[in-house]
Design a protein around this motif. Structure first.
Motif, PDB file in Angstrom:
ATOM      1  N   MET A   1      -2.511  -7.247   3.170  1.00 33.13           N
ATOM      2  CA  MET A   1      -1.506  -6.505   3.944  1.00 33.13           C
ATOM      3  C   MET A   1      -1.786  -5.019   3.812  1.00 33.13           C
ATOM      4  SD  MET A   1       0.743  -8.022   5.799  1.00 33.13           S
ATOM      5  CE  MET A   1       1.897  -6.695   5.985  1.00 33.13           C
ATOM      6  N   ALA A   2      -2.390  -4.645   2.678  1.00 34.17           N
ATOM      7  CA  ALA A   2      -2.749  -3.241   2.478  1.00 34.17           C
ATOM      8  C   ALA A   2      -3.892  -2.816   3.393  1.00 34.17           C
ATOM      9  CB  ALA A   2      -3.124  -2.998   1.011  1.00 34.17           C
ATOM     10  N   GLY A   3      -4.432  -3.738   4.171  1.00 35.75           N
ATOM     11  CA  GLY A   3      -5.400  -3.385   5.205  1.00 35.75           C
ATOM     12  C   GLY A   3      -4.721  -3.122   6.533  1.00 35.75           C
ATOM     13  N   ILE A   4      -3.402  -3.356   6.572  1.00 36.68           N
ATOM     14  CA  ILE A   4      -2.646  -3.181   7.815  1.00 36.68           C
ATOM     15  C   ILE A   4      -1.581  -2.095   7.671  1.00 36.68           C
ATOM     16  CG2 ILE A   4      -1.153  -4.335   9.496  1.00 36.68           C
ATOM     17  CD1 ILE A   4      -2.384  -7.002   8.632  1.00 36.68           C
ATOM     18  N   VAL A   5      -0.912  -2.104   6.514  1.00 31.44           N
ATOM     19  CA  VAL A   5       0.167  -1.134   6.299  1.00 31.44           C
ATOM     20  C   VAL A   5      -0.253  -0.126   5.222  1.00 31.44           C
ATOM     21  CG1 VAL A   5       1.954  -2.836   6.883  1.00 31.44           C
ATOM     22  CG2 VAL A   5       1.309  -2.502   4.479  1.00 31.44           C
ATOM     23  N   ALA A   6       0.445   0.985   5.175  1.00 32.38           N
ATOM     24  CA  ALA A   6       0.213   1.965   4.110  1.00 32.38           C
ATOM     25  C   ALA A   6       0.858   1.463   2.824  1.00 32.38           C
ATOM     26  CB  ALA A   6       0.807   3.315   4.505  1.00 32.38           C
ATOM     27  N   ALA A   7       0.192   1.693   1.693  1.00 33.25           N
ATOM     28  CA  ALA A   7       0.733   1.282   0.398  1.00 33.25           C
ATOM     29  C   ALA A   7       0.475   2.421  -0.580  1.00 33.25           C
ATOM     30  CB  ALA A   7       0.083  -0.024  -0.061  1.00 33.25           C
ATOM     31  N   HIS A   8       1.460   3.307  -0.707  1.00 33.67           N
ATOM     32  CA  HIS A   8       1.230   4.573  -1.423  1.00 33.67           C
ATOM     33  C   HIS A   8       0.908   4.364  -2.895  1.00 33.67           C
ATOM     34  CE1 HIS A   8       5.461   3.783  -2.383  1.00 33.67           C
ATOM     35  NE2 HIS A   8       5.232   4.469  -3.486  1.00 33.67           N
ATOM     36  N   TYR A   9       1.249   3.185  -3.445  1.00 35.03           N
ATOM     37  CA  TYR A   9       1.028   2.954  -4.873  1.00 35.03           C
ATOM     38  C   TYR A   9      -0.427   2.633  -5.188  1.00 35.03           C
ATOM     39  CZ  TYR A   9       2.840  -1.116  -2.421  1.00 35.03           C
ATOM     40  OH  TYR A   9       3.111  -2.043  -1.461  1.00 35.03           O
ATOM     41  N   HIS A  10      -1.233   2.319  -4.188  1.00 38.00           N
ATOM     42  CA  HIS A  10      -2.679   2.189  -4.452  1.00 38.00           C
ATOM     43  C   HIS A  10      -3.471   2.645  -3.220  1.00 38.00           C
ATOM     44  CE1 HIS A  10      -1.821  -1.612  -2.506  1.00 38.00           C
ATOM     45  NE2 HIS A  10      -1.388  -2.185  -3.594  1.00 38.00           N
ATOM     46  N   PRO A  11      -3.580   3.986  -3.071  1.00 39.21           N
ATOM     47  CA  PRO A  11      -4.189   4.526  -1.848  1.00 39.21           C
ATOM     48  C   PRO A  11      -5.663   4.166  -1.645  1.00 39.21           C
ATOM     49  CG  PRO A  11      -3.687   6.282  -3.433  1.00 39.21           C
ATOM     50  CD  PRO A  11      -3.026   5.040  -3.934  1.00 39.21           C
TER      51      PRO A  11
END
Ligand SMILES: NC(=O)C1=CN([C@@H]2O[C@H](COP(=O)(O)OP(=O)(O)OC[C@H]3O[C@@H](n4cnc5c(N)ncnc54)[C@H](O)[C@@H]3O)[C@@H](O)[C@H]2O)C=CC1
Ligand SMILES: CCCCCC(=O)CC\C=C/C=C/C=C/[C@@H](O)[C@@H](O)CCCC(=O)O
Length: 273
Positions: A140-150
């Motif tokens: 999902m981190a390939g689709i949405v932003a995930a500030h905890y692991h940039p």
């Protein structure tokens, strides 16, 4: 629908977690699998276990660090020569550790892209191959932003972008190679356990994600199987998020946490290009 039963599959990072669950799901459907992993003990142990259940001719383990280009090419060729060709390539090996971000990019992005290139060269019909399917385990981190692991997020966005670019290549039809990405939210594997053990610098931020529901690796594997079996899924981003049934991303399918129901929810229809 693609018939998995006669397919020859190469999987990276298969000794544990999602890769292992994918291998077991593939074997249960009759495929032959060569998997690699940097962890030789875990890989050998799994090979022994699976050979008892499925037969020595259907499961092969080969140790490989996917960041070593020669090793990756060697194990890929070993899969080709062992099975007389390859039909499916699953680039799955990955880590999550922002402290060693260059290594993370080397594993999550560079090695996945290298695996894709090896598979494409082998499979493409316009260059003498027999076609095939390439599935990259993104997130999902390939689709949405995930500030905890940039950096992890960047590594996965790169894989999604690379896969979609090939999927929409105007000569894709001639090549006969189908592309897809598995995009799970948090899955209960070692990758997350190390965070729980305090490896991450910003653990309180991770805590938020870790406290949300995780799906078991088997659900991710079921979603993988649906993506693989669906001949219409070229360019698909198959998401698996606990408790979510619908999404809004182009070219993706969403399954429930059990990986079974609503397999073909497509709030935005597939838009073949
Ligand atoms: N666990 C999660 O919440 C999620 C994981 N993913 C992705 O799923 C994939 C698999 O991860 P998990 O099963 O969760 O973790 P895992 O840690 O259980 O499995 C990863 C496997 O990759 C292997 N590996 C690591 N570095 C390698 C290298 N240099 N060469 C060869 N093998 C190597 C490990 O030894 C391990 O067996 C990764 O790409 C990860 O980013 C995606 C979404 C969510
Ligand atoms: C800290 C654990 C990280 C695990 C590593 C991963 O790859 C997990 C995926 C990273 C980010 C996940 C984001 C998930 C978001 C969903 O919970 C949801 O908020 C997004 C749903 C969007 C939709 O379905 O429309």
């Amino acid at each position: 629908m693609l018939e998995i039963g006669d397919k020859r599959v190469f999987v990276t990072g298969g000794a544990s977690g999602i890769g292992r669950a994918i291998i077991e799901a593939l074997l249960a459907k009759g495929a032959k699998v060569l998997f690699c992993d940097v962890n030789a003990d875990a890989g050998k142990g799994l090979e022994t276990e699976l050979r008892k259940q499925y037969g020595a001719d259907r499961v092969i383990f080969a140790q490989c660090d996917v960041t070593n280009a020669q090793q990756l090419e060697d194990v890929f060729q070993k899969a080709v020569s062992s099975f007389g060709g390859l039909d499916v390539c699953v680039n799955n090996a990955g880590i999550l550790d922002e402290r060693i971000w260059e290594t993370m990019l080397a594993i999550n992005t560079t090695a996945q892209i290298r695996g894709c290139k090896l598979a494409l060269d082998h499979m493409r019909r316009d260059k003498g191959g027999r076609g095939g399917v390439i599935i990259n385990v993104a997130s999902m981190a390939g689709i949405v932003a995930a500030h905890y692991h940039p950096v992890y997020t960047a590594s996965k966005h790169a894989v999604v972008g690379f896969s979609l670019s090939w999927a929409t290549h105007p000569k894709m039809g001639e090549m006969g190679v189908r592309w897809g990405c598995l995009c799970p939210g948090p899955v209960d594997t070692k990758l997350i356990t190390v965070l729980e053990e305090g490896q991450a610098e910003n653990l309180p931020v991770y805590r938020h994600v870790l406290d949300t529901n995780k799906v078991p690796p088997e659900s991710a594997a079921q979603a993988f199987i649906r993506l693989l079996e669906d001949d219409e899924s070229n360019g698909g981003l198959m998401t698996v998020v606990a408790g979510r049934e619908q999404g809004h991303y182009r070219k993706r399918q969403l399954v429930d946490a059990d990986g079974v129901s609503n397999p073909r929810l497509a709030d935005i229809p597939w838009t073949p290009t």
